[in-house]
Scaffold this motif. Structure first.
Motif: not given
Length: 245
Positions: A121-122, A125-126, A128-129, A185
């Motif tokens: 999940a980390v 998140s990285i 995508s952000t 990922y």
């Protein structure tokens, strides 16, 4: 004051992207080592398991070294519980042998899945952000350039080169951070699906073997008993595999 404020925002975005990059590569290395070790131990256990002479003999192989070995250990424990439960006096033992075995195996597969899923999940998140964090720095870099043009009443290269350069660097760093995170990922999600499928197949084979064995297995001989020479088969030559749970 405005220039200092704008510079601090761009620098903050770059520092944040640097932290994202460090976290990404740490997770990539940790997950890589985790998958490599577990895959190696799973191959070793699988080879030993299928080389065992019987399901009873395989009980001594179960340990906590790999997902499949933990799955086997849970399966053997479930068979021991189902055999020794006697009359069903509570909900825990109200299942029949096969249902209880399948339930325990399914729950253990979910635990293994959650363990292997940690950290993904980390990375997501990285991945995508990070581009948006870089874009955030880019926007304020452009604002800084426009502010410099207005202050100096000139759009010469020496006025706008610094702020525009910072803006482009922020964009490039954001993309550079996001690409490894997204690739990692996707790779580990694929590995997770393959591992989950292998565990499902192994659980199915385990249930089939247990069914052929009438959902009964012998408890492995305790180490202290083996050291004293008091293994169950020594006292009962007619039952060399041990006493059922």
């Amino acid at each position: 004051m405005t220039d200092l404020y704008l510079n601090s925002i761009v620098s903050g975005a770059l520092y944040l992207l640097g932290i994202f990059s460090i976290i990404t590569w740490v997770l990539i290395i940790i997950k890589g080592v985790q998958h490599y070790r577990l895959a190696k131990r799973d191959r070793q256990f699988t080879k030993q398991f299928w080389s065992a002479s019987s399901l009873d003999a395989a009980t001594s192989l179960a340990n906590d070294a790999s997902p499949k070995s933990r799955l086997a250990s849970i399966g053997f424990e479930a068979l021991h519980v189902s055999e020794g439960s006697g009359a069903s006096s509570d909900l825990e033992h109200s299942w029949d042998r096969q249902e209880l075995l399948e339930r325990h195996l399914r729950q253990q597969i979910q635990k293994e899945y959650q363990s292997l899923e940690s950290g993904l999940a980390v990375l997501a998140s990285i991945g995508s952000t990070a581009p948006f964090v870089g874009l955030f720095g880019t926007v304020f870099g452009i604002i800084h350039a426009l502010s410099a043009i207005g202050k100096n009443a000139s759009a010469s290269v020496d006025v706008v080169a610094g702020p525009i350069g910072e803006a482009l660097v922020a964009t490039g760093v954001g993309i550079a951070v996001a690409i490894p995170a997204v690739l990692a990922y996707n790779f580990y999600v694929r590995r997770l699906k393959v591992t989950a499928a292998e565990l499902d197949n192994y659980a199915t084979d385990f249930v089939n073997l247990a069914q052929k064995n009438s959902f009964r297995v012998a408890k492995p001989v305790a180490k202290h008993e083996a050291a004293k020479g008091t293994a169950p088969h020594q006292g009962n030559p007619a039952n060399p595999q041990g006493v059922y749970a």
